[in-house]
Design a protein around this motif. Structure first.
Motif, PDB file in Angstrom:
ATOM      1  N   TYR A 181      13.221   3.131 -10.168  1.00  0.00           N
ATOM      2  CA  TYR A 181      12.999   3.503  -9.193  1.00  0.00           C
ATOM      3  C   TYR A 181      13.402   4.753  -8.562  1.00  0.00           C
ATOM      4  O   TYR A 181      14.658   5.194  -8.662  1.00  0.00           O
ATOM      5  CB  TYR A 181      13.473   2.163  -7.893  1.00  0.00           C
ATOM      6  CG  TYR A 181      13.061   2.896  -6.389  1.00  0.00           C
ATOM      7  CD1 TYR A 181      11.730   2.448  -6.058  1.00  0.00           C
ATOM      8  CD2 TYR A 181      14.057   3.278  -5.709  1.00  0.00           C
ATOM      9  CE1 TYR A 181      11.450   2.946  -4.646  1.00  0.00           C
ATOM     10  CE2 TYR A 181      13.968   3.440  -4.330  1.00  0.00           C
ATOM     11  CZ  TYR A 181      12.455   3.331  -3.889  1.00  0.00           C
ATOM     12  OH  TYR A 181      12.569   3.683  -2.673  1.00  0.00           O
ATOM     13  N   ILE A 182      12.760   5.699  -8.006  1.00  0.00           N
ATOM     14  CA  ILE A 182      13.240   6.837  -7.481  1.00  0.00           C
ATOM     15  C   ILE A 182      13.304   7.058  -5.978  1.00  0.00           C
ATOM     16  O   ILE A 182      13.912   7.162  -5.245  1.00  0.00           O
ATOM     17  CB  ILE A 182      12.208   8.127  -8.251  1.00  0.00           C
ATOM     18  CG1 ILE A 182      12.556   8.042  -9.707  1.00  0.00           C
ATOM     19  CG2 ILE A 182      12.745   9.532  -7.528  1.00  0.00           C
ATOM     20  CD1 ILE A 182      11.835   9.178 -10.425  1.00  0.00           C
ATOM     21  N   MET A 183      11.786   6.809  -5.586  1.00  0.00           N
ATOM     22  CA  MET A 183      11.630   6.734  -4.173  1.00  0.00           C
ATOM     23  C   MET A 183      10.372   6.059  -3.757  1.00  0.00           C
ATOM     24  O   MET A 183       9.459   5.807  -4.477  1.00  0.00           O
ATOM     25  CB  MET A 183      11.545   8.019  -3.781  1.00  0.00           C
ATOM     26  CG  MET A 183      10.613   9.262  -4.067  1.00  0.00           C
ATOM     27  SD  MET A 183      10.458  10.798  -3.339  1.00  0.00           S
ATOM     28  CE  MET A 183       9.023  11.468  -4.352  1.00  0.00           C
ATOM     29  N   THR A 184      10.129   5.927  -2.302  1.00  0.00           N
ATOM     30  CA  THR A 184       8.903   5.374  -1.721  1.00  0.00           C
ATOM     31  C   THR A 184       8.192   6.343  -0.850  1.00  0.00           C
ATOM     32  O   THR A 184       8.915   6.991   0.009  1.00  0.00           O
ATOM     33  CB  THR A 184       9.187   3.892  -1.105  1.00  0.00           C
ATOM     34  OG1 THR A 184       9.634   3.110  -2.073  1.00  0.00           O
ATOM     35  CG2 THR A 184       7.811   3.340  -0.313  1.00  0.00           C
ATOM     36  N   LEU A 185       6.885   6.511  -1.079  1.00  0.00           N
ATOM     37  CA  LEU A 185       6.235   7.574   0.016  1.00  0.00           C
ATOM     38  C   LEU A 185       5.434   6.516   0.918  1.00  0.00           C
ATOM     39  O   LEU A 185       4.642   5.657   0.403  1.00  0.00           O
ATOM     40  CB  LEU A 185       5.343   8.272  -0.946  1.00  0.00           C
ATOM     41  CG  LEU A 185       5.866   9.075  -2.098  1.00  0.00           C
ATOM     42  CD1 LEU A 185       4.897   9.959  -2.730  1.00  0.00           C
ATOM     43  CD2 LEU A 185       7.052  10.091  -1.656  1.00  0.00           C
ATOM     44  N   THR A 186       5.634   6.752   2.195  1.00  0.00           N
ATOM     45  CA  THR A 186       4.895   6.037   3.017  1.00  0.00           C
ATOM     46  C   THR A 186       4.809   6.829   4.349  1.00  0.00           C
ATOM     47  O   THR A 186       4.884   8.037   4.056  1.00  0.00           O
ATOM     48  CB  THR A 186       5.807   4.822   3.519  1.00  0.00           C
ATOM     49  OG1 THR A 186       4.894   3.869   4.274  1.00  0.00           O
ATOM     50  CG2 THR A 186       7.135   5.090   4.027  1.00  0.00           C
TER      51      THR A 186
ATOM     52  N   GLY B 121       0.731  -1.244   0.001  1.00  0.00           N
ATOM     53  CA  GLY B 121       0.098   0.111   0.000  1.00  0.00           C
ATOM     54  C   GLY B 121       0.805   1.194   0.105  1.00  0.00           C
ATOM     55  O   GLY B 121       0.358   2.370   0.236  1.00  0.00           O
ATOM     56  N   ASN B 122       2.239   1.099   0.028  1.00  0.00           N
ATOM     57  CA  ASN B 122       2.803   2.060  -0.125  1.00  0.00           C
ATOM     58  C   ASN B 122       3.101   3.020  -1.688  1.00  0.00           C
ATOM     59  O   ASN B 122       2.811   1.927  -2.552  1.00  0.00           O
ATOM     60  CB  ASN B 122       4.564   1.786   0.153  1.00  0.00           C
ATOM     61  CG  ASN B 122       4.597   1.293   1.834  1.00  0.00           C
ATOM     62  OD1 ASN B 122       3.729   2.000   2.745  1.00  0.00           O
ATOM     63  ND2 ASN B 122       5.542   0.434   1.910  1.00  0.00           N
ATOM     64  N   MET B 123       3.415   4.181  -1.655  1.00  0.00           N
ATOM     65  CA  MET B 123       3.270   4.801  -3.112  1.00  0.00           C
ATOM     66  C   MET B 123       4.752   4.656  -3.521  1.00  0.00           C
ATOM     67  O   MET B 123       5.707   5.332  -2.881  1.00  0.00           O
ATOM     68  CB  MET B 123       2.747   6.265  -3.095  1.00  0.00           C
ATOM     69  CG  MET B 123       2.827   6.904  -4.203  1.00  0.00           C
ATOM     70  SD  MET B 123       1.411   6.176  -5.338  1.00  0.00           S
ATOM     71  CE  MET B 123       0.030   6.931  -4.607  1.00  0.00           C
ATOM     72  N   VAL B 124       4.968   3.925  -4.675  1.00  0.00           N
ATOM     73  CA  VAL B 124       6.187   4.014  -5.164  1.00  0.00           C
ATOM     74  C   VAL B 124       6.564   4.966  -6.508  1.00  0.00           C
ATOM     75  O   VAL B 124       5.362   5.018  -7.124  1.00  0.00           O
ATOM     76  CB  VAL B 124       6.553   2.518  -5.609  1.00  0.00           C
ATOM     77  CG1 VAL B 124       7.674   2.336  -6.475  1.00  0.00           C
ATOM     78  CG2 VAL B 124       6.630   1.574  -4.526  1.00  0.00           C
ATOM     79  N   VAL B 125       7.454   5.474  -6.499  1.00  0.00           N
ATOM     80  CA  VAL B 125       7.671   6.562  -7.533  1.00  0.00           C
ATOM     81  C   VAL B 125       8.750   6.006  -8.518  1.00  0.00           C
ATOM     82  O   VAL B 125       9.800   5.734  -8.117  1.00  0.00           O
ATOM     83  CB  VAL B 125       7.971   7.804  -6.913  1.00  0.00           C
ATOM     84  CG1 VAL B 125       8.067   9.048  -8.041  1.00  0.00           C
ATOM     85  CG2 VAL B 125       7.026   8.420  -5.827  1.00  0.00           C
ATOM     86  N   GLU B 126       8.316   6.179  -9.891  1.00  0.00           N
ATOM     87  CA  GLU B 126       9.282   5.684 -11.035  1.00  0.00           C
ATOM     88  C   GLU B 126       9.450   6.605 -11.876  1.00  0.00           C
ATOM     89  O   GLU B 126       8.553   7.517 -12.182  1.00  0.00           O
ATOM     90  CB  GLU B 126       8.979   4.367 -11.435  1.00  0.00           C
ATOM     91  CG  GLU B 126       8.794   3.250 -10.278  1.00  0.00           C
ATOM     92  CD  GLU B 126       8.114   1.993 -11.131  1.00  0.00           C
ATOM     93  OE1 GLU B 126       7.522   1.982 -12.165  1.00  0.00           O
ATOM     94  OE2 GLU B 126       8.410   0.917 -10.318  1.00  0.00           O
ATOM     95  N   ASP B 127      10.450   6.720 -12.510  1.00  0.00           N
ATOM     96  CA  ASP B 127      10.664   7.594 -13.756  1.00  0.00           C
ATOM     97  C   ASP B 127       9.947   6.914 -15.097  1.00  0.00           C
ATOM     98  O   ASP B 127       9.167   5.725 -14.926  1.00  0.00           O
ATOM     99  CB  ASP B 127      11.965   8.037 -14.229  1.00  0.00           C
ATOM    100  CG  ASP B 127      12.771   6.750 -14.467  1.00  0.00           C
ATOM    101  OD1 ASP B 127      12.344   5.565 -15.151  1.00  0.00           O
ATOM    102  OD2 ASP B 127      14.055   6.863 -14.754  1.00  0.00           O
ATOM    103  N   GLU B 128       9.988   7.370 -16.187  1.00  0.00           N
ATOM    104  CA  GLU B 128       9.260   7.178 -17.578  1.00  0.00           C
ATOM    105  C   GLU B 128       9.779   5.619 -18.148  1.00  0.00           C
ATOM    106  O   GLU B 128       9.062   4.895 -18.629  1.00  0.00           O
ATOM    107  CB  GLU B 128       9.118   7.863 -18.518  1.00  0.00           C
ATOM    108  CG  GLU B 128      10.338   8.371 -19.104  1.00  0.00           C
ATOM    109  CD  GLU B 128      10.971   9.636 -18.265  1.00  0.00           C
ATOM    110  OE1 GLU B 128      11.581  10.360 -19.303  1.00  0.00           O
ATOM    111  OE2 GLU B 128      10.988   9.574 -17.241  1.00  0.00           O
TER     112      GLU B 128
END
Length: 232
Positions: free
Chosen positions: A51-56, A40-47
């Motif tokens: 992987y860039i980061m995880t928002l939790t 349920g964590n938000m994972v941020v990726e580029d196009e």
């Protein structure tokens, strides 16, 4: 469905893909994809899916950004409703608060301030701690993004029929052309024909190479959205 917001002197557009993931694209063509992982964590990726980061959230309900290189940013609210940003060691690196006019004021650890606000014409303005205008972001009558700087310089970002971006100065002279290569990397060519290729590393940082493939710089973003350049 999409929406456009002004975020720290850039136009940022949000939309959703067919899987329901949130897609963020700024006026320079940089894309970030926000998706949920199995926890349920938000994972941020580029196009490219890197992987860039995880928002939790931590156990106190604070928003946490975790990066691939071990760095972390924790956003805590104090008793006054201001946001205190701390790093992975618990050190305060910045404070974000609103003034009585609703403008955002960002103060970093050394005490430097930037004020982000809109003027009476609806333009997005960035000022320093002395009230001096650093940059203004607006659009011209053709819908092109325009950056105006305090010293009279200007940059106009125009799209051509191929989808490339031509950057022109205050005199209408093309100073830069931005396009994508076959690998999805951004390539800049200046008026003298020199090229710069911008690639993403595994941490989401931008690595800059010249036309011979030699790394000449790495661009990282700090917590204010400013670019930090490491030159080689």
């Amino acid at each position: 469905m999409s929406a456009t917001y002004l975020a720290h002197a850039q136009n940022v557009t949000y939309s959703k893909d067919s899987s329901g993931n949130l897609i963020q694209e700024d006026s320079r063509g940089s894309i970030k994809i926000y998706r949920k992982d199995v926890w349920g964590n938000m994972v941020v990726e580029d196009e490219s899916g890197r992987y860039i980061m995880t928002l939790t959230k931590d156990i106190f309900g604070n928003d946490v950004e975790e990066y691939g290189d071990g760095k972390k940013r924790i956003y805590e609210k104090d008793n006054f409703g201001d946001t205190i940003i701390k790093d992975e060691h618990g050190s305060t690196v910045a404070t974000i608060k609103k003034d009585i006019f609703g403008s955002d004021i960002v103060t970093d650890a050394p005490g430097r301030k930037k004020v982000y606000k809109k003027d009476i014409f609806g333009r997005f303005v960035v000022e320093d701690e002395n009230g001096r205008t650093i940059a203004t972001r607006t659009k011209d009558i053709f819908g092109n993004d325009v950056e105006e700087y305090g010293d009279g310089r200007k940059r106009v970002f125009e799209k051509n029929i191929f989808g490339d971006t031509n950057v022109k100065d205050e005199h209408g002279t093309t100073v830069l052309t931005i396009k994508k290569d076959i690998f999805g990397n951004y390539t800049e060519t200046d008026a003298q024909g020199k090229k710069r290729v911008y690639k993403k590393d595994i941490f989401g940082n931008t690595v800059v190479e010249d036309e011979s493939g030699r790394t000449i710089a790495t661009y990282k973003k700090d917590i204010f959205g400013n670019l930090v350049v490491e030159e080689y």
